[in-house]
Write a protein that holds these residues in place. Structure first.
Motif, mmCIF file in Angstrom:
data_model
loop_
_atom_site.group_PDB
_atom_site.id
_atom_site.type_symbol
_atom_site.label_atom_id
_atom_site.label_comp_id
_atom_site.label_asym_id
_atom_site.label_seq_id
_atom_site.Cartn_x
_atom_site.Cartn_y
_atom_site.Cartn_z
ATOM 1 N N SER A 1 0.679 -1.159 -0.106
ATOM 2 C CA SER A 1 -0.130 -0.004 0.009
ATOM 3 C C SER A 1 0.713 1.253 -0.098
ATOM 4 O O SER A 1 0.473 2.460 -0.662
ATOM 5 N N GLU A 2 1.880 1.251 0.695
ATOM 6 C CA GLU A 2 3.095 2.163 0.647
ATOM 7 C C GLU A 2 3.714 2.289 -0.789
ATOM 8 O O GLU A 2 3.781 3.585 -1.000
ATOM 9 N N LYS B 1 1.341 4.206 -3.147
ATOM 10 C CA LYS B 1 1.312 5.682 -2.870
ATOM 11 C C LYS B 1 2.501 6.355 -3.718
ATOM 12 O O LYS B 1 2.319 7.222 -4.204
ATOM 13 N N ARG C 1 2.054 6.169 -7.372
ATOM 14 C CA ARG C 1 1.271 7.223 -7.974
ATOM 15 C C ARG C 1 1.760 8.500 -7.939
ATOM 16 O O ARG C 1 1.366 9.572 -8.519
ATOM 17 N N ARG D 1 -9.847 1.187 0.598
ATOM 18 C CA ARG D 1 -8.691 2.171 1.034
ATOM 19 C C ARG D 1 -7.654 1.962 -0.305
ATOM 20 O O ARG D 1 -7.254 3.066 -0.660
ATOM 21 N N LEU D 2 -7.257 1.034 -0.858
ATOM 22 C CA LEU D 2 -6.634 0.628 -1.734
ATOM 23 C C LEU D 2 -6.996 1.431 -3.249
ATOM 24 O O LEU D 2 -6.291 2.006 -3.846
ATOM 25 N N ASN E 1 -9.128 3.870 -3.284
ATOM 26 C CA ASN E 1 -9.140 5.354 -3.036
ATOM 27 C C ASN E 1 -7.648 5.760 -2.886
ATOM 28 O O ASN E 1 -7.577 7.009 -3.581
ATOM 29 N N ALA E 2 -6.632 4.883 -2.886
ATOM 30 C CA ALA E 2 -5.316 5.376 -2.785
ATOM 31 C C ALA E 2 -4.607 5.358 -4.043
ATOM 32 O O ALA E 2 -3.380 5.890 -4.520
ATOM 33 N N GLY E 3 -5.317 4.924 -5.359
ATOM 34 C CA GLY E 3 -5.036 4.811 -6.625
ATOM 35 C C GLY E 3 -4.863 3.704 -7.346
ATOM 36 O O GLY E 3 -4.320 3.630 -8.589
ATOM 37 N N THR F 1 -13.568 10.027 -0.963
ATOM 38 C CA THR F 1 -12.676 10.018 -2.155
ATOM 39 C C THR F 1 -13.142 11.347 -2.877
ATOM 40 O O THR F 1 -12.066 11.965 -3.513
#
Length: 229
Positions: A61-62, A65, A68, A89-90, A92-94, A193
Motif C-alpha cells: 500500500s505504501e 502511494k 502514484r 482504501r487501496l 481510493n489510494a490509486g 474520495t
C-alpha cells in the motif's frame, strides 16, 4: 499486446505470471521489491503494473502511494487481504483494480483487459481537435493537458479525469454516484474520495469550497463545473 511490470517476491508465483503473460504475447519485466519497482517505472514505460502487497522491503500500500507520485500507469493490486474496508482504501489510494489471491490466469487476463480498455479509452476517445473550454479553463482530453487563463495546470491523473469529465458537461450537476462509476470506475465507495480530489482540484484552480469559481457542490445532489459569473 501490452507492456507489463510484475512486482512479486514469491518466485513461484512470479514465474507463473511471467509465463502466462508472455504466452499471451505481452512484454513482461519483473521485480521482487518495491524499490526495484519504483526504479523500473522511472526508466521504462508500462501499460499496466501488477503489484503484490506482501513485499519484503515495503508494504504494497505504501509502494502504491509512491508509484502514484511518479506515474499514472494503471495498477492492479494482487492481495491476500479480502477485507472490504482495505480494498476500498487501496482503490481510493490509486489502485485501478484488485485481485484476491489465489486467482486464476483467466481472472487476471479479464481484469487486465478491462483496465487496459479503460486506460486506452480515456486517452483516445476524443477527436484530435476537441478542446473543452469553460470560461478561462481549457481541457485537452487527447493530450491530457489543462490550462487556466493560459497557465498550465499540474494535475494528477485522477484530478485530470475528474476535471475533464465535468468540463464535458458544463453547468450540469453530476451525481456523486456517477462520478464514482465514470471517473473512479467503482460501483461503490466513500464520498470522502470525491471530496479530497475536489479539494485538491479547487486549490489548483485558485478557489475554495467557501468561495467557488468553477467547481460548485450541491449538498446531497452532486457537483457541477461552470464558468465564473
Amino acid at each position: 499486446m501490452a507492456s507489463v511490470l510484475v512486482v512479486e517476491d514469491d518466485q513461484f508465483v512470479r514465474s507463473a505470471l511471467i509465463r502466462h503473460l508472455t504466452d499471451a504475447a505481452h512484454t513482461v519485466r519483473s521485480v521482487g521489491t518495491a524499490l526495484e519497482a519504483l526504479r523500473e517505472v522511472a526508466h521504462f514505460r508500462f501499460d499496466v503494473v501488477i503489484l503484490d502487497l506482501g513485499l519484503p522491503d515495503l508494504d504494497g500500500s505504501e509502494a502504491l502511494k509512491m508509484l502514484r507520485g511518479i506515474t499514472d500507469v494503471p495498477v492492479i493490486v494482487a492481495t491476500a487481504r479480502d477485507d472490504e474496508t482495505e480494498i476500498v482504501r487501496l482503490l481510493n489510494a490509486g489502485a485501478d483494480d484488485y485481485l484476491t489471491k489465489p486467482f486464476s490466469v483467466e481472472h487476471l487476463s479479464a481484469r487486465m483487459s478491462a483496465v487496459l480498455r479503460r486506460s486506452r479509452a480515456a486517452g483516445g476517445d476524443a477527436p484530435p481537435e476537441t478542446v473543452l473550454r469553460v470560461g478561462g479553463l481549457s481541457v485537452d482530453p487527447l493530450r491530457r493537458q489543462a490550462e487556466l487563463d493560459g497557465a498550465r495546470l499540474d494535475l494528477t491523473r485522477r484530478e485530470f479525469d475528474l476535471l475533464a469529465f465535468l468540463a464535458a458537461r458544463p453547468g450540469v450537476v453530476v451525481p456523486r454516484k456517477e462520478l464514482l462509476a465514470e471517473v473512479w470506475q467503482q460501483s461503490y465507495g466513500d464520498d470522502q474520495t470525491i471530496d479530497v480530489h475536489l479539494s485538491w482540484l479547487r486549490r489548483k484552480l485558485g478557489e475554495t469550497a467557501a468561495q467557488p469559481r468553477y467547481l460548485h457542490t450541491l449538498r446531497g445532489v452532486g457537483v457541477k463545473l461552470e464558468p465564473p459569473l
